[in-house]
Design a protein around this motif. Structure first.
Motif, short mmCIF file in Angstrom:
data_model
loop_
_atom_site.label_atom_id
_atom_site.label_comp_id
_atom_site.label_asym_id
_atom_site.label_seq_id
_atom_site.Cartn_x
_atom_site.Cartn_y
_atom_site.Cartn_z
N ARG A 339 42.36 38.65 39.25
CA ARG A 339 41.67 38.27 38.01
C ARG A 339 40.25 37.77 38.31
NH1 ARG A 339 43.48 36.17 32.69
NH2 ARG A 339 45.50 37.00 33.31
N GLU A 340 40.12 36.96 39.35
CA GLU A 340 38.81 36.41 39.69
C GLU A 340 37.84 37.52 40.12
OE1 GLU A 340 41.73 35.32 40.84
OE2 GLU A 340 41.84 33.53 39.57
N ASP A 341 38.35 38.46 40.92
CA ASP A 341 37.50 39.57 41.36
C ASP A 341 37.01 40.40 40.18
OD1 ASP A 341 37.74 38.97 44.07
OD2 ASP A 341 39.55 40.19 44.31
N LEU A 342 37.93 40.68 39.25
CA LEU A 342 37.57 41.51 38.10
C LEU A 342 36.60 40.80 37.17
CD1 LEU A 342 41.05 43.12 37.28
CD2 LEU A 342 39.09 44.19 38.41
N LEU A 343 36.79 39.50 36.97
CA LEU A 343 35.87 38.75 36.11
C LEU A 343 34.47 38.67 36.72
CD1 LEU A 343 38.10 35.85 34.76
CD2 LEU A 343 36.99 37.65 33.43
N ALA A 344 34.39 38.68 38.04
CA ALA A 344 33.07 38.67 38.68
C ALA A 344 32.31 39.97 38.38
CB ALA A 344 33.24 38.49 40.19
N LEU A 345 33.06 41.05 38.25
CA LEU A 345 32.44 42.35 37.95
C LEU A 345 32.29 42.60 36.45
CD1 LEU A 345 34.40 44.55 40.53
CD2 LEU A 345 31.98 43.94 40.65
N PHE A 346 33.27 42.07 35.68
CA PHE A 346 33.30 42.33 34.23
C PHE A 346 33.51 41.01 33.49
CE2 PHE A 346 35.26 45.83 36.62
CZ PHE A 346 34.41 46.88 36.29
N PRO A 347 32.46 40.27 33.24
CA PRO A 347 32.59 38.90 32.69
C PRO A 347 33.18 38.84 31.28
CG PRO A 347 30.28 39.64 32.74
CD PRO A 347 31.06 40.63 33.52
N LEU A 348 33.24 39.97 30.55
CA LEU A 348 33.76 39.93 29.20
C LEU A 348 35.25 40.25 29.12
CD1 LEU A 348 30.90 41.73 27.19
CD2 LEU A 348 31.20 39.30 27.65
N LEU A 349 35.89 40.49 30.26
CA LEU A 349 37.31 40.86 30.25
C LEU A 349 38.17 39.75 29.66
CD1 LEU A 349 38.15 42.68 33.62
CD2 LEU A 349 37.78 43.66 31.36
N THR A 350 39.05 40.17 28.74
CA THR A 350 40.04 39.24 28.16
C THR A 350 41.45 39.75 28.37
OG1 THR A 350 39.84 40.32 25.99
CG2 THR A 350 38.44 38.39 26.41
N CYS A 351 41.61 41.03 28.71
CA CYS A 351 42.93 41.63 28.91
C CYS A 351 42.94 42.37 30.24
CB CYS A 351 43.28 42.57 27.75
SG CYS A 351 44.92 43.32 27.89
N PHE A 352 43.93 42.04 31.09
CA PHE A 352 43.98 42.62 32.43
C PHE A 352 45.23 43.48 32.63
CE2 PHE A 352 41.70 38.70 32.42
CZ PHE A 352 40.60 38.88 33.26
N LYS A 353 46.07 43.54 31.61
CA LYS A 353 47.32 44.29 31.75
C LYS A 353 47.69 44.94 30.42
CE LYS A 353 51.95 43.77 33.72
NZ LYS A 353 52.93 42.81 34.28
N VAL A 354 47.70 46.27 30.43
CA VAL A 354 48.05 47.02 29.23
C VAL A 354 49.52 47.43 29.29
CG1 VAL A 354 47.59 49.09 27.87
CG2 VAL A 354 45.70 47.86 28.99
N HIS A 355 49.96 47.82 30.48
CA HIS A 355 51.33 48.31 30.66
C HIS A 355 52.13 47.29 31.47
CE1 HIS A 355 50.39 52.38 29.19
NE2 HIS A 355 49.21 52.13 29.71
N SER A 356 53.41 47.14 31.12
CA SER A 356 54.26 46.19 31.83
C SER A 356 55.39 46.92 32.52
CB SER A 356 54.82 45.16 30.87
OG SER A 356 55.53 45.80 29.82
#
Length: 356
Positions: A339-356
């Motif tokens: 999550r931290e790595d992705l937020l560093a690249l994409f600061p507007l991310l609010t959803c990290f999982k579409v499929h479970s």
């Protein structure tokens, strides 16, 4: 004397409340209430009853979703004057509705459905091709029709729709497993202004049918081909011709390669793209998407093992200011996917999982 005057004032205030205040409040509140709650409000007082019935906009929608005895309820409702200008009819997952109810509507020639623009028959599995013919024959101005998971419907249903409803721009055939290329050809020839199409799990479709549709329905803004693994790059390359396309679901497109995805990258207005389990895709295809579709808000790469951190770097360069949903779960080639790595690249991310 004073007591009488007070009584008169109270009576006058009550009249003003009922005649003026209640109608105004009901006009505001009624438009925001779900229809079933609106029915309950009708019974609270004569003032509410009259105020709500006097507002025709409140009765342009008939919602019988998931109700029991829906067929009988539908016939009873359409016999009421207040539903004479119906705009939306929702029968999604409604119980106890079948062809006989729709035949009755056709026989009675219900004028209340002449202005109907949206019809939802999702999972009404007791309705056959003949039932669809009956209901569409009295809905000439229909714009949106949803037939999700009506597995008994065939190409005859599409024949009835193109004959009776020439204005269709939104068509959901998800789960209609007996639909074939013949239907896609009819749709292509009849609905050139089509904007939304869902053919999820229509497993009898082939490249030939969808190719014709993509060429003739160039105004498509939303295309859902979820769980259809038989299409090839021959089709995916043609998707690139859809300059207005905003939503594309290719989940499970096992034959999609970087070549096809690079063509799809020409859809520069794309905001939502589902590439879940598109197992032949690599960094090259995703980089092309990043460069071409830099308005992306939703992207799923779930389960694609052929992509690496390189594709995330490209996405960050071109889409970091728009992406709010990004699923890279199962992408074992991507090492920086916390999550931290992705937020560093994409600061507007609010959803990290579409499929479970």
């Amino acid at each position: 004397m004073e007591a009488r005057n007070e009584e008169k004032e109270e009576e006058q205030a009550a009249l003003v409340w009922g005649r003026e205040t209640v109608p105004r409040v009901m006009e505001i509140v009624g438009a925001r209430l779900p229809q079933r709650e609106l029915y309950a409000v009708l019974l609270t007082s004569p003032w509410c009853y009259r105020a709500l019935l006097s507002n025709p906009q409140l009765w342009q929608v008939l919602d019988l979703r998931e109700t029991k005895s829906a067929g009988s309820r539908l016939l009873a409702a359409l016999s009421l004057e207040r539903y004479k200008d119906l705009n939306v009819l929702n029968l999604e997952f409604a119980q106890d509705i079948d062809d006989s109810h729709l035949f009755l509507l056709k026989t009675k020639g219900h004028k209340s459905l002449k202005g109907l623009e949206t019809l939802n028959l999702n999972a009404c599995q007791k309705i056959s091709d003949r039932g669809v013919e009956a209901i569409t024959s009295i809905c000439p101005n229909l714009l949106a029709l949803s037939l999700y998971w009506n597995v008994g419907l065939t190409d005859n249903t599409i024949k009835h729709i193109v004959k009776n409803c020439p204005k269709i721009i939104d068509l959901n055939l998800s789960g209609c497993k007996n639909i074939t290329d013949q239907s896609l050809l009819l749709i292509a020839d009849s609905f050139p202004a089509l904007k939304e199409l869902n053919i999820t799990r229509c497993i009898r479709l082939t490249d030939n049918g969808l190719l014709q549709l993509l060429v003739k329905c160039s105004c498509l803004q939303s295309l859902n081909v979820y769980a259809l693994s038989s299409f090839t790059d021959k089709v995916y390359c043609k998707i690139g011709l859809l300059s207005d396309l905003r939503f594309l679901d290719l989940c499970g497109a096992q034959n999609l390669t970087d070549e096809g995805l690079s063509c799809i990258a020409r859809c520069r207005n794309m905001t939502s793209l589902n590439l879940t389990w598109c197992v032949r895709v690599t960094d090259a295809g995703v980089v092309a998407i990043a460069q071409g579709c830099n308005h992306l808000e939703f992207l799923s790469l779930f389960g694609i093992v052929g992509v690496t951190d390189a594709c995330l770097e490209a996405l960050s360069k071109y889409c970091s200011s728009t992406l709010t949903t990004l699923d890279v779960n199962g992408c074992i080639g991507i090492k920086r996917r916390s999550r931290e790595d992705l937020l560093a690249l994409f600061p507007l991310l609010t959803c990290f999982k579409v499929h479970s």
